[in-house]
Design a protein around this motif. Structure first.
Motif, PDB file in Angstrom:
ATOM      1  N   PRO A  10     112.395  90.018  22.324  1.00 38.49           N
ATOM      2  CA  PRO A  10     111.420  90.676  23.209  1.00 38.49           C
ATOM      3  C   PRO A  10     109.990  90.146  23.010  1.00 38.49           C
ATOM      4  CG  PRO A  10     112.955  92.288  22.382  1.00 38.49           C
ATOM      5  CD  PRO A  10     113.243  91.001  21.628  1.00 38.49           C
ATOM      6  N   LEU A  11     109.646  89.739  21.801  1.00 37.63           N
ATOM      7  CA  LEU A  11     108.312  89.170  21.569  1.00 37.63           C
ATOM      8  C   LEU A  11     108.145  87.838  22.289  1.00 37.63           C
ATOM      9  CD1 LEU A  11     107.945  89.987  17.768  1.00 37.63           C
ATOM     10  CD2 LEU A  11     106.819  91.143  19.696  1.00 37.63           C
ATOM     11  N   GLU A  12     109.221  87.063  22.385  1.00 35.65           N
ATOM     12  CA  GLU A  12     109.184  85.798  23.145  1.00 35.65           C
ATOM     13  C   GLU A  12     108.916  86.071  24.614  1.00 35.65           C
ATOM     14  OE1 GLU A  12     109.720  82.331  22.682  1.00 35.65           O
ATOM     15  OE2 GLU A  12     109.282  82.793  20.592  1.00 35.65           O
ATOM     16  N   VAL A  13     109.599  87.072  25.162  1.00 35.35           N
ATOM     17  CA  VAL A  13     109.420  87.421  26.569  1.00 35.35           C
ATOM     18  C   VAL A  13     107.995  87.915  26.804  1.00 35.35           C
ATOM     19  CG1 VAL A  13     110.156  88.994  28.416  1.00 35.35           C
ATOM     20  CG2 VAL A  13     111.861  87.909  26.949  1.00 35.35           C
ATOM     21  N   ILE A  14     107.503  88.756  25.916  1.00 37.17           N
ATOM     22  CA  ILE A  14     106.140  89.280  26.049  1.00 37.17           C
ATOM     23  C   ILE A  14     105.128  88.136  25.965  1.00 37.17           C
ATOM     24  CG2 ILE A  14     104.394  90.705  24.897  1.00 37.17           C
ATOM     25  CD1 ILE A  14     106.788  92.623  24.187  1.00 37.17           C
TER      26      ILE A  14
END
Length: 194
Positions: A10-14
């Protein structure tokens, strides 16, 4: 590997969405705002857009990198005094290994990035899944569409991989792990110094 990817994805997507938000007409006030808006407008699964391709491409990437580095070190010249591969050749081997691995898996990276921002801010999604993303890129942009941005990526990858593998070998040697059967020594076993 896969557990780490699952927890941090999710941090990659954010990161992708906050860096691309202006291009899509969105302006997040920060990472938390991006996460909250994404979940509110698209659901929590949107934080995993592109996850399957990352899982599929990530494992071979590390394997390719390690294999190429080991193979390349076998052909590097040895220092006649120490019988070891000099540091500048370790840097070269690491850089070539990283560049080779990245070139092979780069189409997966392209699809991952596109899927991470697909449907941003609740917009209609362009891709149904990563197979559809792959087919769409080929149909509209050709094979070169899968490699868009590879030049800039190579500029980032070459020094990173060179340093990564050289540091790995140096730390192994410092810990006494490379003296018998280590990457460099085993790779050059039986090779005569030039």
């Amino acid at each position: 590997g896969s557990f780490q990817l699952t927890m941090t994805y999710p941090l990659e997507v954010i990161r992708a969405r906050t860096s691309m938000s202006a291009a899509f007409g969105n302006h997040y006030s920060g990472m938390l705002d991006c996460a909250v808006q994404t979940v509110r407008k698209e659901g929590w699964l949107a934080l995993y857009n592109g996850y399957p391709i990352s899982l599929i491409a990530g494992t071979p990437y590390v394997g390719f990198q390690m294999t190429f580095n080991t193979m390349l070190l076998r052909y590097m010249p040895l220092d006649p005094d120490t019988g070891k591969v000099p540091i500048h050749f370790k840097l070269l081997g690491g850089a070539l290994a990283g560049l080779s691995a990245q070139s092979i898996i780069y189409p997966g990276d392209t699809m991952r990035r596109r899927m991470q921002v697909d449907g941003i801010d609740g917009a209609k999604k362009v891709y149904r899944n990563f197979f559809h993303c792959f087919q769409s890129i080929l149909a509209t942009e050709g094979v070169m569409g899968l490699y868009r941005g590879i030049g800039a990526n190579a500029l980032r990858c070459i020094p990173g991989a060179a340093i990564q593998f050289t540091a790995y070998d140096c730390f192994k040697a410092a810990l006494g792990l490379g003296k018998k059967g280590g990457t460099t020594e085993k790779a050059n076993k039986g090779k005569t110094a030039r």
